[in-house]
Structures are given as C-alpha cells and as structure tokens.
Design a protein around this motif. Structure first.
Motif, PDB file in Angstrom:
ATOM      1  N   GLN A 146       0.827  -1.202   0.000  1.00 49.68           N
ATOM      2  CA  GLN A 146       0.000   0.000   0.000  1.00 49.68           C
ATOM      3  C   GLN A 146       0.862   1.253   0.000  1.00 49.68           C
ATOM      4  O   GLN A 146       0.590   2.225  -0.712  1.00 49.68           O
ATOM      5  CB  GLN A 146      -0.915  -0.009   1.229  1.00 49.68           C
ATOM      6  CG  GLN A 146      -1.904   1.146   1.271  1.00 49.68           C
ATOM      7  CD  GLN A 146      -2.894   1.092   0.130  1.00 49.68           C
ATOM      8  OE1 GLN A 146      -3.326   0.009  -0.260  1.00 49.68           O
ATOM      9  NE2 GLN A 146      -3.264   2.235  -0.423  1.00 49.68           N
ATOM     10  N   THR A 147       1.941   1.206   0.821  1.00 52.82           N
ATOM     11  CA  THR A 147       2.865   2.343   0.869  1.00 52.82           C
ATOM     12  C   THR A 147       3.536   2.550  -0.489  1.00 52.82           C
ATOM     13  O   THR A 147       3.650   3.673  -0.986  1.00 52.82           O
ATOM     14  CB  THR A 147       3.930   2.107   1.952  1.00 52.82           C
ATOM     15  OG1 THR A 147       3.274   1.931   3.217  1.00 52.82           O
ATOM     16  CG2 THR A 147       4.882   3.297   2.040  1.00 52.82           C
ATOM     17  N   SER A 148       3.976   1.416  -1.096  1.00 47.98           N
ATOM     18  CA  SER A 148       4.606   1.512  -2.416  1.00 47.98           C
ATOM     19  C   SER A 148       3.626   2.064  -3.444  1.00 47.98           C
ATOM     20  O   SER A 148       3.992   2.898  -4.284  1.00 47.98           O
ATOM     21  CB  SER A 148       5.100   0.132  -2.847  1.00 47.98           C
ATOM     22  OG  SER A 148       5.635   0.175  -4.140  1.00 47.98           O
ATOM     23  N   ASN A 149       2.376   1.611  -3.385  1.00 50.70           N
ATOM     24  CA  ASN A 149       1.367   2.109  -4.323  1.00 50.70           C
ATOM     25  C   ASN A 149       1.121   3.602  -4.132  1.00 50.70           C
ATOM     26  O   ASN A 149       0.981   4.347  -5.110  1.00 50.70           O
ATOM     27  CB  ASN A 149       0.070   1.336  -4.113  1.00 50.70           C
ATOM     28  CG  ASN A 149      -1.021   1.774  -5.064  1.00 50.70           C
ATOM     29  OD1 ASN A 149      -0.937   1.589  -6.271  1.00 50.70           O
ATOM     30  ND2 ASN A 149      -2.046   2.390  -4.534  1.00 50.70           N
ATOM     31  N   ASN A 150       1.095   4.042  -2.873  1.00 50.84           N
ATOM     32  CA  ASN A 150       0.918   5.473  -2.606  1.00 50.84           C
ATOM     33  C   ASN A 150       2.078   6.284  -3.168  1.00 50.84           C
ATOM     34  O   ASN A 150       1.890   7.360  -3.753  1.00 50.84           O
ATOM     35  CB  ASN A 150       0.775   5.713  -1.105  1.00 50.84           C
ATOM     36  CG  ASN A 150      -0.509   5.112  -0.545  1.00 50.84           C
ATOM     37  OD1 ASN A 150      -1.475   4.915  -1.284  1.00 50.84           O
ATOM     38  ND2 ASN A 150      -0.536   4.804   0.733  1.00 50.84           N
ATOM     39  N   ASN A 151       3.313   5.749  -2.987  1.00 50.30           N
ATOM     40  CA  ASN A 151       4.490   6.460  -3.507  1.00 50.30           C
ATOM     41  C   ASN A 151       4.446   6.536  -5.035  1.00 50.30           C
ATOM     42  O   ASN A 151       4.751   7.579  -5.632  1.00 50.30           O
ATOM     43  CB  ASN A 151       5.765   5.758  -3.047  1.00 50.30           C
ATOM     44  CG  ASN A 151       5.968   5.841  -1.552  1.00 50.30           C
ATOM     45  OD1 ASN A 151       5.470   6.773  -0.900  1.00 50.30           O
ATOM     46  ND2 ASN A 151       6.676   4.892  -0.965  1.00 50.30           N
ATOM     47  N   GLU A 155       4.345   9.806  -7.433  1.00 48.97           N
ATOM     48  CA  GLU A 155       5.292  10.038  -8.530  1.00 48.97           C
ATOM     49  C   GLU A 155       4.541  10.235  -9.847  1.00 48.97           C
ATOM     50  O   GLU A 155       4.936  11.070 -10.672  1.00 48.97           O
ATOM     51  CB  GLU A 155       6.243   8.857  -8.641  1.00 48.97           C
ATOM     52  CG  GLU A 155       7.226   8.746  -7.474  1.00 48.97           C
ATOM     53  CD  GLU A 155       8.171   7.579  -7.642  1.00 48.97           C
ATOM     54  OE1 GLU A 155       8.116   6.920  -8.706  1.00 48.97           O
ATOM     55  OE2 GLU A 155       8.954   7.307  -6.719  1.00 48.97           O
ATOM     56  N   MET A 156       3.464   9.444 -10.054  1.00 48.86           N
ATOM     57  CA  MET A 156       2.693   9.579 -11.285  1.00 48.86           C
ATOM     58  C   MET A 156       2.080  10.976 -11.383  1.00 48.86           C
ATOM     59  O   MET A 156       2.112  11.613 -12.444  1.00 48.86           O
ATOM     60  CB  MET A 156       1.588   8.529 -11.320  1.00 48.86           C
ATOM     61  CG  MET A 156       0.721   8.571 -12.575  1.00 48.86           C
ATOM     62  SD  MET A 156      -0.723   7.505 -12.453  1.00 48.86           S
ATOM     63  CE  MET A 156      -1.666   8.410 -11.208  1.00 48.86           C
ATOM     64  N   TYR A 157       1.541  11.480 -10.270  1.00 47.98           N
ATOM     65  CA  TYR A 157       0.961  12.818 -10.287  1.00 47.98           C
ATOM     66  C   TYR A 157       2.037  13.882 -10.556  1.00 47.98           C
ATOM     67  O   TYR A 157       1.798  14.853 -11.290  1.00 47.98           O
ATOM     68  CB  TYR A 157       0.268  13.098  -8.953  1.00 47.98           C
ATOM     69  CG  TYR A 157      -0.987  12.284  -8.741  1.00 47.98           C
ATOM     70  CD1 TYR A 157      -1.881  12.072  -9.788  1.00 47.98           C
ATOM     71  CD2 TYR A 157      -1.284  11.715  -7.510  1.00 47.98           C
ATOM     72  CE1 TYR A 157      -3.026  11.322  -9.607  1.00 47.98           C
ATOM     73  CE2 TYR A 157      -2.440  10.962  -7.320  1.00 47.98           C
ATOM     74  CZ  TYR A 157      -3.308  10.762  -8.366  1.00 47.98           C
ATOM     75  OH  TYR A 157      -4.440  10.030  -8.188  1.00 47.98           O
ATOM     76  N   GLN A 158       3.228  13.676  -9.973  1.00 45.25           N
ATOM     77  CA  GLN A 158       4.312  14.623 -10.215  1.00 45.25           C
ATOM     78  C   GLN A 158       4.719  14.615 -11.689  1.00 45.25           C
ATOM     79  O   GLN A 158       4.925  15.675 -12.294  1.00 45.25           O
ATOM     80  CB  GLN A 158       5.508  14.277  -9.324  1.00 45.25           C
ATOM     81  CG  GLN A 158       5.253  14.524  -7.830  1.00 45.25           C
ATOM     82  CD  GLN A 158       6.421  14.084  -6.966  1.00 45.25           C
ATOM     83  OE1 GLN A 158       7.368  13.469  -7.468  1.00 45.25           O
ATOM     84  NE2 GLN A 158       6.368  14.397  -5.699  1.00 45.25           N
ATOM     85  N   LEU A 159       4.838  13.404 -12.257  1.00 47.01           N
ATOM     86  CA  LEU A 159       5.200  13.306 -13.676  1.00 47.01           C
ATOM     87  C   LEU A 159       4.107  13.912 -14.561  1.00 47.01           C
ATOM     88  O   LEU A 159       4.406  14.534 -15.585  1.00 47.01           O
ATOM     89  CB  LEU A 159       5.432  11.841 -14.054  1.00 47.01           C
ATOM     90  CG  LEU A 159       6.686  11.189 -13.471  1.00 47.01           C
ATOM     91  CD1 LEU A 159       6.721   9.703 -13.806  1.00 47.01           C
ATOM     92  CD2 LEU A 159       7.952  11.874 -13.976  1.00 47.01           C
TER      93      LEU A 159
END
Length: 335
Positions: A146-151, A155-159
């Motif tokens: 879940q933590t990895s998915n949140n990260n 990152e996807m939103y930043q990109l």
C-alpha cells in the motif's frame, strides 16, 4: 473424586458478574470447555449413584419391618423377612454396582476423550498461532504494498504535472516559432522589395553607363545573358527568367554557343519537346534550326523532355525536366 480437578475459572464462576467473561472463555477454548463439562458430569453422576446406594443400605438397616417387630412372630417370620430383604438389597446393590461400573467406564472414556481433546486443542492452538503469524506477515506485506502504491501514485501525479508544464511550454514555443516565422516572411518580403529596388537602381546605373544590360548580366551582341548561382528544375528556371523580363536562352549560332560555354556549368537552355515527343522547339516558339546534340542524343530515356548544354563537350543533352541545373536567361539590350 476420581482424580478430577476443576478449572480455576469454573471454581470462581459467578453468574451475576462473570457471565460475559465465561461466554468469551467458552468461545475461545471450545475443546477445553467441553472436556471440563464432561468431567463435571461424570463426577455428578457418580456422586448421585453413591448417595442413592447409601440411602438404600441405610434404609434397609434402620427401618424395621412392621411384621417382624412382634415378639411372638419373630421366630416364624425372622428367617423369611431377612432372606427377602437380603435378596432385595443384593439385587439393588448389584444394580448399583453395575451402574457404578458403567459410570466408571463412561468416566474412563470421558477422560480419554478429554486427553484427546486436549491434544487436539494443543495442535489447533499451535496451528492457530502459525496462521496468526502468517496473517501478520501478510498484513505487513499488504501495508508495504500500500505504501509503495501510494508512492507510485504520488510520482505519477508529479510526472503528470511535469508533462503538463512541458506541454504548455511546447505550445508557447510553437506560438513563438509561428510568430517568428511570420516575422521572417515579412522581413523576407521587405528584403525582396529592397533587392528589387537595388536592382532597379543598378539597372538605371547600367543604362546611364551605356552598357545596356542590368547589373549581373553579361552583354553579348545585341543581347544580355544572366547565369544563375543556384540550381532549379527547368520550369522553375524559366519562371525565374520570366520574372526578370527575360526567358531561357535561345541559341541560333555556334558563336553564341561558344559564348555560353564560357560559363563552365551544365545549364538549362530554352529547348524542349514537352508538347510533342521528338518535336523540339525553343521557348520563343521558333523551330530548332541549329542542331548541336551529343552523339546518341536525344534518346528520351526516362521521359527526357528538356535540354541542357554541357560545356565539356559543347553539345546538348536531353534529361528529365524535374532535374535541377543552373540556367541561363537571355534578354534584349536596352538603349
């Protein structure tokens, strides 16, 4: 009795205050509760049977038969009463003994079942602990995922934000490039106008000098000749000459041919057969009277409808009109 020990939780059981905790205990330890209940049931049954047996023995000893209390009948009836009571008590005792033995067997079986249930409970408890450990590990892995998915989502939103910014910059640059292109075309138009004015001034200067040809043109006889510095197709070359109030060169003599050979480049001349194959004529409409073709030419290999002058051999050659060559324009001298 029988070596049973009650669980401490049962000894201290209080229906009024501990009902909730007892129910919870029974839910959490079903096999242990069942074993304890069976043991208690066995003890209660044995106790009841022993009490009943003792009561019958005591009654048989302490309660005299009314018929036997009479002194006069003691001798006659004593023996018969004693035998009847004895047989009756023996039968009762035998039944009680039989019931006791059956209860002992039942208790033994219950004890064995208790041991089996205890062993089963022990294995089930161990398996439950293992399953709890597995569940804890799976929960930790789920939390990590879940933590990895949140990260990754962050990152996807930043990109996505970076991509949007780059898209906006690209659009701004395209708009700027479009504006610069338009400005370049405007400057090119201005430059062309200035160049035209310069050429007109040079023409006036040339005419005032008495040469009769514009600047950049070479006089020969009664004509002026212009050699291009770039290469174009035959049609584009002719259009350039016409824009200069001239046309592609028309050659009427070998002397004029020798003059053009001095330009040292293969150049377009105003000779073609585009209207009718093998019917060559000049751009001014006059027929071809002078023939200076290279040996074997024209051969029309690959739809060759336009003529070039080759200075090396001082001859003509037919080639496709789409090829690019330098060209020579010809105009009449101006007085």
């Amino acid at each position: 009795m029988m070596g049973f020990e009650l669980d401490d939780s049962l000894k201290t059981y209080n229906p009024g205050k501990e009902s909730h905790r007892t129910v919870t205990w029974l839910k959490e330890r079903p096999f242990r509760a069942a074993a304890v209940c069976l043991g208690v049931l066995c003890v209660v049954l044995l106790t009841g049977i022993i009490i009943v047996a003792g009561h019958h023995n005591h009654a048989a000893v302490e309660q005299p038969t009314p018929s036997c209390n009479l002194i006069g009948e003691q001798v006659q009836l004593g023996t018969r009463c004693n035998l009847t009571d004895l047989r009756r008590e023996q039968t009762r005792n035998k039944n009680v003994t039989k019931e006791r033995d059956q209860l002992r067997i039942t208790c033994t079986n219950l004890i064995q079942e208790q041991d089996l249930l205890g062993t089963s409970n022990k294995y089930l408890t161990k398996e439950m602990n293992q399953l709890q450990t597995i569940n804890n590990n799976l929960t930790q892995e789920r939390d990590l995922l879940q933590t990895s998915n949140n990260n990754l989502s962050e990152e996807m939103y930043q990109l996505q934000t970076i991509n949007n910014n780059l898209t906006q910059e690209r659009d701004l640059l395209q708009t700027s490039n479009k504006n610069l292109t338009e400005a370049m075309y405007q400057l090119q138009t201005i430059n062309n106008n200035v160049t035209l004015e310069r050429d007109q001034l040079k023409e006036l200067q040339r005419l005032s000098d008495g040469g009769g040809c514009l600047a950049g043109w070479q006089p020969h006889g009664a004509s002026c000749y212009f050699l291009s510095a770039e290469k174009k197709s035959w049609n584009a070359s002719r259009q350039d000459c016409q824009d200069k109030d001239a046309d592609l060169v028309v050659i009427h003599s070998e002397e004029e041919q020798n003059f053009i050979n001095n330009f040292c480049w293969s150049v377009w001349i105003g000779l073609h057969d585009m209207e009718s194959e093998s019917e060559w004529k000049w751009v001014d409409g006059s027929p071809m009277k002078l023939s200076l073709w290279h040996p074997g030419e024209p051969n029309n290999v690959g739809n060759e409808d336009c003529a070039e002058l080759m200075p090396e051999s001082k001859t003509w050659n037919d080639i496709p009109c789409s090829w690019e060559r330098h060209w020579v324009c010809k105009s009449v001298k101006r007085n």
